[in-house]
Structures are given as structure tokens and as C-alpha cells.
Design a protein around this motif. Structure first.
Motif, PDB file in Angstrom:
ATOM      1  N   GLY A 223      39.458  19.755  44.900  1.00  0.00           N
ATOM      2  CA  GLY A 223      40.397  20.128  46.039  1.00  0.00           C
ATOM      3  C   GLY A 223      39.974  20.744  46.867  1.00  0.00           C
ATOM      4  O   GLY A 223      40.596  21.369  47.529  1.00  0.00           O
ATOM      5  N   GLY A 224      38.590  20.632  46.979  1.00  0.00           N
ATOM      6  CA  GLY A 224      37.977  21.401  48.059  1.00  0.00           C
ATOM      7  C   GLY A 224      37.658  23.067  47.683  1.00  0.00           C
ATOM      8  O   GLY A 224      37.289  23.884  48.716  1.00  0.00           O
ATOM      9  N   GLN A 225      37.978  23.515  46.454  1.00  0.00           N
ATOM     10  CA  GLN A 225      37.967  24.948  45.962  1.00  0.00           C
ATOM     11  C   GLN A 225      36.503  24.916  44.997  1.00  0.00           C
ATOM     12  O   GLN A 225      36.222  24.142  44.252  1.00  0.00           O
ATOM     13  N   CYS A 226      35.873  26.127  45.250  1.00  0.00           N
ATOM     14  CA  CYS A 226      34.458  26.474  44.296  1.00  0.00           C
ATOM     15  C   CYS A 226      35.308  27.026  43.187  1.00  0.00           C
ATOM     16  O   CYS A 226      36.212  27.618  43.197  1.00  0.00           O
ATOM     17  N   PRO A 227      34.528  26.679  42.200  1.00  0.00           N
ATOM     18  CA  PRO A 227      34.842  27.108  40.869  1.00  0.00           C
ATOM     19  C   PRO A 227      34.621  28.781  40.795  1.00  0.00           C
ATOM     20  O   PRO A 227      33.823  29.396  41.719  1.00  0.00           O
ATOM     21  N   VAL A 228      35.397  29.567  40.033  1.00  0.00           N
ATOM     22  CA  VAL A 228      35.343  31.016  40.110  1.00  0.00           C
ATOM     23  C   VAL A 228      34.239  31.554  39.361  1.00  0.00           C
ATOM     24  O   VAL A 228      34.196  31.342  38.130  1.00  0.00           O
ATOM     25  N   PRO A 229      33.443  32.333  39.832  1.00  0.00           N
ATOM     26  CA  PRO A 229      32.077  32.700  39.416  1.00  0.00           C
ATOM     27  C   PRO A 229      32.343  33.532  38.249  1.00  0.00           C
ATOM     28  O   PRO A 229      33.493  34.394  38.248  1.00  0.00           O
ATOM     29  N   ALA A 230      31.449  33.564  37.457  1.00  0.00           N
ATOM     30  CA  ALA A 230      31.777  34.542  36.051  1.00  0.00           C
ATOM     31  C   ALA A 230      31.197  36.123  36.177  1.00  0.00           C
ATOM     32  O   ALA A 230      31.425  36.903  35.373  1.00  0.00           O
ATOM     33  N   CYS A 231      30.738  36.359  37.343  1.00  0.00           N
ATOM     34  CA  CYS A 231      30.088  37.486  37.544  1.00  0.00           C
ATOM     35  C   CYS A 231      31.014  38.029  38.634  1.00  0.00           C
ATOM     36  O   CYS A 231      31.722  37.811  39.512  1.00  0.00           O
ATOM     37  N   GLN A 232      30.829  39.506  38.669  1.00  0.00           N
ATOM     38  CA  GLN A 232      31.698  40.402  39.769  1.00  0.00           C
ATOM     39  C   GLN A 232      31.256  40.328  41.180  1.00  0.00           C
ATOM     40  O   GLN A 232      32.027  40.266  41.955  1.00  0.00           O
ATOM     41  N   ASN A 233      29.878  40.336  41.427  1.00  0.00           N
ATOM     42  CA  ASN A 233      29.671  40.249  42.800  1.00  0.00           C
ATOM     43  C   ASN A 233      28.559  38.939  42.903  1.00  0.00           C
ATOM     44  O   ASN A 233      27.398  39.126  43.101  1.00  0.00           O
ATOM     45  N   PRO A 234      29.100  37.824  43.100  1.00  0.00           N
ATOM     46  CA  PRO A 234      28.387  36.480  43.287  1.00  0.00           C
ATOM     47  C   PRO A 234      27.716  36.724  44.410  1.00  0.00           C
ATOM     48  O   PRO A 234      28.014  37.136  45.485  1.00  0.00           O
ATOM     49  N   LEU A 235      26.570  35.660  44.571  1.00  0.00           N
ATOM     50  CA  LEU A 235      25.734  35.737  45.802  1.00  0.00           C
ATOM     51  C   LEU A 235      26.250  34.220  46.453  1.00  0.00           C
ATOM     52  O   LEU A 235      26.282  33.221  45.958  1.00  0.00           O
TER      53      LEU A 235
END
Length: 465
Positions: A223-235
Motif C-alpha cells: 500500500g505504498g508504506q515502508c515497513p517499520v524498522p526494528a531500530c530506534q534511529n534508522p538510516l
């Protein structure tokens, strides 16, 4: 993506014998009625003979028949696995777009296969880049939408039906044939150049203008959404659609830098170590937007981007990425000048298993410190100047460099007391006479007429101490 060309192979096809090309998920059998959409242009490769009850063909299309392939009418004899006939429709290939990264795969050969298991590409480079070789598997047909934001999509070569077209003349000849218009459609134009990247420091992929198409195709299923990264401050690596957990290293380089040699150095010297078995690396030249104070556009600057991620599921996954990034930075600190690296900057994402950090080459840290020092110095001087003008610093010793006239006060004083002056040491000096008895300038002036000299650098109200 690197200094040498990369082979990118197209995955889907429109072959008659490919089960996924039919709405029933199987190849039509003798009792079936085959339907091709009347208005859809299609090229279909047929590799074997088929008996059919009936078949509806498109108004514009082609069958490419292998030796011995063809169609016959069903004679009513028993056909195993085809007891009851059905209507089987050929699937629409309209969603097969050139800028869909999921429809391409990088092809490696021989000794490259083992080394390249550590290599991946950012999303924009998963689609053929301007110096890549494109392969369509022999004995396959296809239908590709090449809509693009670029007028021309450059490639080094294209292989079709086992024949490599690696010159502009050969490709122009193919485009004039009957099959090209049944295989490629859209507003884009493919252009074969036959040339490799001329710069040993690498060449940018060239797909940035179509980055939005690449990301839209890649994220269509979610749906055009990126998966939520597992880290606090993704790059957010340049050329990548979604943020990642890992590390990035950006390199400034000199004319001596060789991208392919440096990639081999990292693969053989670091990534080949057992502790980095699960590590994967993307390395390529990219162009980063340069701004002044984050607002004024200053163009794009080339740099080498290294992206490090960990495919492992170990608890210390984050720590392993951080250690690899630190090892690369240490190698740059020791050998960067010889390798043609003038500066480096590292960023590491933060997860629950390790603490992120940012580092840079010594020269980069010194530059950043110098800039911050200048900014704080300017702010300090500006504060002092503001307070002085407001009159809050009059008790401080007067400094000639900080004397600023206030013209509005001068006007008030001149209007209220225009018959007074002050002694100016630069002017109230008797001019020595050259001859005895000669009057000075003050003595020559009329006695009832006073002369005053207004000096804007002095304020009569401030002369009292």
C-alpha cells in the motif's frame, strides 16, 4: 553500479507454456477454449505443439514458434488430465514495468558468485543502470512498459533470443523489425550505447529521475508504506526507498580512487572474515544534494556511499554492523590517502541491542569544529554589538572600534542647542604664521560670527567622563 558493467536479467515472460501466465494457473489442454484479450498487444513464445478446442486471438500480436511448435484442432481423443474443458484466459502483462525492482535480478558467473553473496544494491540500482548489460532469456517472449521520466534510457547492451545487441546500429536495426513494438511500449526510449563506465571511480546509476516509479512499484503490495524498522534511529541511504537498520559510510575521493579495487579490498580483507558471514554491503557512486544552511540549493556533489546491513538473526546483529563499520573507518584512517579517499563520514543506526554512534575522518571533525567555532564567535560579537547599541554597555571602556553615531540623537541635540560647539583638537589649533604679524585663521574671522565644526565621530553628550 560500479566501474564495470553489471548483468541484469528480466524475470517474467509471456511464454505459452508458463502456468502463471494463465488465469487458471495451468497451461491450456485439449478440451479448453483459449482466450486472448482482443485489445491487448502481446508477443507469445510457443515451445511445443498444442491441441486445442478453440482459441480467440488478439487483434494485434504474434506467436513466436520454436522448431516443432504449433497448434492443432482437438480431435476428441482422450487427453490425460483434461477430462472437462474450461475457458482459460491469458493473463494481462500490463503490470510488468521496466522500473519494478522485483522483476530484475543481478546475474553473477563463476568466482563472482561467492564474493557477490555479500553484495546487494540500493533500490534504484536494482533496475538496469546506464552502463549495465540487460539479458532477456533465450526462447522467451515478454511485454514491458517503459514509461519513464527520462527521454532516453541508456544501456550498454541488450541480449534478445540469445543474440547480444551491443552497438547503436544493431539496436536501431532491431527496433525496425516486427517484434520490438510488441515487446516494449510506453513513452520511454531504450538506447544501446555499447560503452562502459569511463571513470575508474565509478559512475552514478542514472535512475534517480525515476526513483518515484521504482519506489511505487516496490511498495505496491504494502500500500505504498515502508515497513517499520526494528531500530530506534534508522538510516536513509541515497537511492533507497525505505530506511534501514545498519550503517552508512560516505567517502570523498580523489582522482586516484578506484571503486572496483576498493570493493574487492573490502570483500577480501573484511567481509570474508567468519565473524562477518551475515554482512551485506552496497557500494556505489551517488550524487548528494548540496545546500547552504540547509536552504539554498548548491547543486549535487559525487560521493561514494557504502551501506552495511546484517541478514543474520543473532542477538548481537547491531554490534556486528557497528564493528564492521568501525573496521572500515580504521582502514581508511591508516590507508585512506593511498586509496584515494580524502574524507569519510560514518553513521550507525541505534537498536535495542547496541548503541549507535556517528564518526568521521579526522579532517572532517576538524572542519566541523572550525565551522561551529566561527558561528559561536559571530553570535557572541553580535550580542555585544546589540547590547552596546541599546546602551547597556556604556560603563565599559570606550573602544574606538565600537563607536557608532546615533543620528536621531544628533538631530535633537543640534535643534535644541545650536549655538554651542565643542573644541575639536583636530581643528582648534592656531596655524603658525609664516611672517611676523600675520593673523591666524581664527583671528581673521569676524568677532561676532562663531564657527563650529561638527564631527560625527564624537558625541558631545558622551564627552563627560
Amino acid at each position: 553500479a560500479s566501474a564495470i558493467a553489471v548483468y541484469k536479467q528480466w524475470i517474467p515472460n509471456t511464454n505459452f507454456e508458463t502456468a502463471s501466465n494463465w488465469d487458471k494457473g495451468r497451461v491450456p489442454c485439449a478440451r479448453d477454449v483459449v482466450h486472448f484479450l482482443k485489445s491487448k498487444v502481446v508477443s507469445v513464445f510457443v515451445s511445443s505443439p498444442h491441441a486445442l478446442t478453440d482459441m480467440y486471438l488478439p487483434l494485434n500480436g504474434e506467436f513466436v514458434l520454436a522448431s516443432g511448435a504449433g497448434f492443432t484442432a482437438f480431435d476428441g481423443s482422450w487427453d490425460p488430465g483434461c477430462d472437462s474443458g474450461a475457458t482459460v484466459r491469458f493473463a494481462d502483462a500490463e503490470n510488468h514495468t521496466w522500473f519494478d525492482p522485483t522483476l530484475w535480478q543481478a546475474v553473477s558467473h563463476g568466482e563472482e558468485l561467492e564474493a557477490n553473496r555479500h553484495i546487494f544494491s540500493v533500490d534504484e540500482e536494482r533496475v538496469p543502470c546506464q552502463y549495465d548489460d540487460v539479458i532477456f532469456q533465450p526462447e522467451t517472449s515478454f511485454w514491458i512498459n517503459i514509461d519513464s521520466s527520462q527521454q532516453v534510457i541508456h544501456l550498454r547492451s541488450i541480449s534478445l533470443m540469445g543474440q547480444e545487441l551491443s552497438s547503436p546500429e544493431a539496436w536501431a536495426g532491431y527496433l525496425q523489425g516486427p517484434s520490438a513494438s510488441l515487446q516494449f511500449h510506453g513513452n520511454g526510449t531504450l538506447q544501446v550505447t555499447g560503452t562502459r563506465c569511463p571513470d575508474k571511480s565509478g559512475c552514478a546509476c542514472g535512475n534517480a529521475p525515476d526513483g518515484h516509479r521504482i519506489c511505487a512499484a516496490l511498495l505496491r503490495a504494502s500500500g505504498g508504506q515502508c515497513p517499520v524498522p526494528a531500530c530506534q534511529n534508522p538510516l536513509q541511504p541515497l537511492g533507497h526507498c525505505c530506511k534501514v537498520c545498519g550503517a552508512t559510510i560516505n567517502l570523498d575521493f580523489t582522482p586516484d580512487f578506484d571503486l572496483q579495487k576498493y570493493q574487492d579490498r573490502l570483500l577480501q580483507g573484511l567481509l570474508s572474515q567468519p565473524k562477518y558471514t551475515s554482512m551485506r554491503m552496497a557500494i556505489s557512486k551517488v550524487h548528494k544534494l548540496q545546500t547552504f544552511l540547509g536552504v539554498i540549493h548548491r547543486g549535487y556533489a559525487p560521493l561514494i556511499q557504502i551501506v552495511l546491513i546484517d541478514d543474520g538473526l543473532m542477538v548481537q546483529t547491531g554490534a556486528t554492523v557497528e564493528q564492521l563499520a568501525a573496521d572500515i573507518m580504521e582502514d581508511i584512517a591508516q590507508h585512506g590517502e593511498v586509496l584515494g579517499i580524502s574524507a569519510s563520514r560514518m553513521e550507525v543506526s541505534t537498536s535495542s541491542t547496541f548503541s549507535g554512534q556517528a564518526g568521521s575522518h579526522t579532517s572532517s571533525r576538524i572542519t566541523a569544529g572550525t565551522i561551529m567555532g566561527l558561528l559561536f564567535g559571530l553570535l557572541f560579537l553580535g550580542g555585544i554589538l546589540f547590547l552596546y547599541i541599546k546602551g547597556n554597555l556604556r560603563s565599559l571602556p570606550r573602544l574606538p572600534a565600537l563607536r557608532f553615531p546615533r543620528p536621531w540623537n544628533r538631530l535633537v541635540e543640534l535643534e535644541s542647542d545650536n549655538d554651542k560647539g565643542f573644541d575639536n583638537p583636530m581643528f582648534d589649533v592656531e596655524t603658525p604664521s609664516t611672517e611676523p604679524g600675520q593673523e591666524t585663521l581664527q583671528e581673521m574671522a569676524p568677532k561676532d560670527h562663531q564657527i563650529f565644526y561638527i564631527n560625527p565621530l564624537y558625541d558631545a553628550g558622551k564627552m563627560e567622563t
